[in-house]
Design a protein around this motif. Structure first.
Motif, short mmCIF file in Angstrom:
data_model
loop_
_atom_site.label_atom_id
_atom_site.label_comp_id
_atom_site.label_asym_id
_atom_site.label_seq_id
_atom_site.Cartn_x
_atom_site.Cartn_y
_atom_site.Cartn_z
N ALA A 1 15.41 17.34 -19.57
CA ALA A 1 15.93 18.24 -18.50
C ALA A 1 16.19 17.51 -17.23
O ALA A 1 17.02 18.06 -16.40
N SER A 2 15.54 16.30 -17.00
CA SER A 2 15.86 15.50 -15.75
C SER A 2 17.44 15.12 -15.65
O SER A 2 17.72 15.06 -14.66
N LEU A 3 18.01 14.77 -16.81
CA LEU A 3 19.16 14.26 -16.74
C LEU A 3 20.23 15.40 -16.68
O LEU A 3 21.17 15.32 -15.86
N LEU A 4 19.80 16.52 -17.30
CA LEU A 4 20.55 17.82 -17.11
C LEU A 4 20.45 18.33 -15.61
O LEU A 4 21.41 18.94 -14.89
N ASN A 5 19.28 18.09 -15.00
CA ASN A 5 19.20 18.38 -13.54
C ASN A 5 20.18 17.69 -12.67
O ASN A 5 20.84 18.32 -11.77
N GLN A 6 20.38 16.43 -13.07
CA GLN A 6 21.55 15.64 -12.52
C GLN A 6 22.65 16.16 -12.63
O GLN A 6 23.37 16.12 -11.66
N VAL A 7 23.15 16.51 -13.73
CA VAL A 7 24.45 17.17 -13.94
C VAL A 7 24.63 18.25 -12.92
O VAL A 7 25.52 18.54 -12.24
N PHE A 8 23.76 19.24 -12.98
CA PHE A 8 23.85 20.56 -12.27
C PHE A 8 24.03 20.30 -10.67
O PHE A 8 24.57 20.68 -9.87
N MET A 9 22.99 19.20 -10.05
CA MET A 9 22.99 18.67 -8.84
C MET A 9 24.44 18.01 -8.57
O MET A 9 25.33 18.44 -7.48
N ASN A 10 25.14 17.14 -9.21
CA ASN A 10 26.43 16.73 -9.22
C ASN A 10 27.37 17.84 -9.07
O ASN A 10 28.47 17.84 -8.12
N LEU A 11 27.43 18.88 -9.89
CA LEU A 11 28.31 19.91 -9.99
C LEU A 11 28.41 20.74 -8.76
O LEU A 11 29.38 21.07 -8.24
N ILE A 12 26.84 21.16 -8.29
CA ILE A 12 27.02 21.79 -7.08
C ILE A 12 27.13 21.06 -5.85
O ILE A 12 27.93 21.85 -5.15
N ILE A 13 26.84 19.89 -5.91
CA ILE A 13 27.23 19.11 -4.57
C ILE A 13 28.91 19.04 -4.48
O ILE A 13 29.31 19.23 -3.53
N ASN A 14 29.45 18.76 -5.65
CA ASN A 14 31.00 18.62 -5.44
C ASN A 14 31.57 20.24 -5.27
O ASN A 14 32.43 20.11 -4.59
N ALA A 15 31.22 21.40 -5.64
CA ALA A 15 31.51 22.44 -5.21
C ALA A 15 31.34 22.88 -3.90
O ALA A 15 32.33 23.15 -3.15
N ILE A 16 30.06 22.39 -3.09
CA ILE A 16 29.96 22.59 -1.77
C ILE A 16 30.93 21.73 -1.19
O ILE A 16 31.57 22.26 -0.13
N ASP A 17 31.29 20.31 -1.50
CA ASP A 17 32.11 19.74 -0.72
C ASP A 17 33.59 20.13 -0.94
O ASP A 17 34.31 20.38 0.38
N ALA A 18 34.07 20.91 -2.10
CA ALA A 18 35.21 21.58 -2.26
C ALA A 18 35.50 22.89 -1.28
O ALA A 18 36.54 22.94 -0.76
N ILE A 19 34.41 23.36 -1.18
CA ILE A 19 34.22 24.51 -0.33
C ILE A 19 34.40 24.20 1.07
O ILE A 19 35.22 24.65 1.89
N ASP A 20 33.70 23.10 1.35
CA ASP A 20 33.96 22.79 2.90
C ASP A 20 35.41 22.37 3.25
O ASP A 20 35.93 22.41 4.31
N ARG A 21 35.86 21.52 2.28
CA ARG A 21 37.23 20.98 2.41
C ARG A 21 38.36 22.17 2.42
O ARG A 21 39.32 22.08 3.19
N ARG A 22 38.09 23.41 1.79
CA ARG A 22 38.91 24.34 1.59
C ARG A 22 38.77 25.14 2.99
O ARG A 22 39.90 25.67 3.62
N ARG A 23 37.65 25.34 3.45
CA ARG A 23 37.21 25.79 4.97
C ARG A 23 38.09 25.03 5.96
O ARG A 23 38.87 25.50 6.82
N LYS A 24 38.10 23.77 5.87
CA LYS A 24 38.87 22.84 6.90
C LYS A 24 40.47 23.31 6.61
O LYS A 24 41.29 23.42 7.67
N GLU A 25 40.88 23.50 5.45
CA GLU A 25 42.36 23.71 5.14
C GLU A 25 42.63 25.16 5.94
O GLU A 25 43.79 25.29 6.36
N LEU A 26 41.85 26.05 5.65
CA LEU A 26 42.06 27.33 6.07
C LEU A 26 41.82 27.76 7.70
O LEU A 26 42.18 28.62 8.17
N GLY A 27 40.91 26.87 7.96
CA GLY A 27 40.31 26.99 9.43
C GLY A 27 39.34 28.01 9.49
O GLY A 27 39.27 29.01 10.35
N GLU A 28 38.24 27.76 8.66
CA GLU A 28 36.78 28.20 8.64
C GLU A 28 36.74 29.74 8.02
O GLU A 28 35.81 30.15 7.57
#
Ligand SMILES: Nc1ncnc2c1ncn2[C@@H]1O[C@H](COP(=O)(O)OP(=O)(O)OP(=O)(O)O)[C@@H](O)[C@H]1O
Ligand SMILES: [Mg+2]
Length: 156
Positions: A31-58
């Motif tokens: 479980a603790s290893l799989l939680n690391q996977v979920f955290m990595n994927l979610i943090i990457n998703a948040i980063d990708a959304i932030d970058r998309r916002r910057k591209e689009l202008g919020e």
């Protein structure tokens, strides 16, 4: 994580939408290893959304969908999907490579997905893959076998 987020939660200006549409069998896992996977994927998703916002202008409502599905008697699929930048095919081909990152120096180590791949494939005998459309978003697929259960050493 699950309990803290509820079914639909605003974190900053990103909505996390969970859809656990099938009653899942208990999946034997580290479980603790799989939680690391979920955290990595979610943090990457948040980063990708932030970058998309910057591209689009919020003007983007960030969304992350987390879904689980029983695909057969002994296999489950967990998906983490975002409406961030997406990836071109060159980036997509390298995402699991050690030290591959498109983030600025000092921000990303390029190890999150390498580690996640190892955890899913080597530690769990599952599969981790992704699909992406540039400018639309990305989905990561975690395939796991339920029978992991009997492969795990008995504890205690
Ligand atoms: N959800 C996503 N949307 C768009 N691109 C992504 C997504 N997830 C990963 N990527 C791309 O894959 C690269 C590698 O991801 P990975 O998680 O391995 O490293 P990282 O996030 O750059 O650094 P860290 O080691 O801190 O995780 C990212 O830099 C990014 O370019
Ligand atoms: Mg990462």
């Amino acid at each position: 994580m699950q309990r803290r987020l509820g079914d639909e939660t605003q974190t900053g200006s990103i909505t996390i939408i969970k859809n656990y549409d099938d009653p899942l069998p208990e999946v034997g896992c580290y479980a603790s290893l799989l939680n690391q996977v979920f955290m990595n994927l979610i943090i990457n998703a948040i980063d990708a959304i932030d970058r998309r916002r910057k591209e689009l202008g919020e003007g983007l409502r960030g969304k992350i969908f987390i879904k689980t599905k029983l695909v057969s008697k002994d296999a489950i699929l967990i998906t983490v999907e975002d409406n961030g930048t997406g990836m071109d095919y060159k980036t997509k081909a390298m995402v699991f490579d050690p030290l591959f990152t498109t983030k600025p120096v000092g921000k990303g180590a390029g190890m999150g997905l390498t580690t996640s791949y190892q955890i899913v494939v080597e530690n769990h005998g599952g599969d981790l893959s992704c699909d992406s459309i540039p400018g639309k978003g990305t989905v990561f697929n975690i395939n796991l076998l339920v029978k992991m259960n009997s492969m795990l050493p008995k504890s205690g």
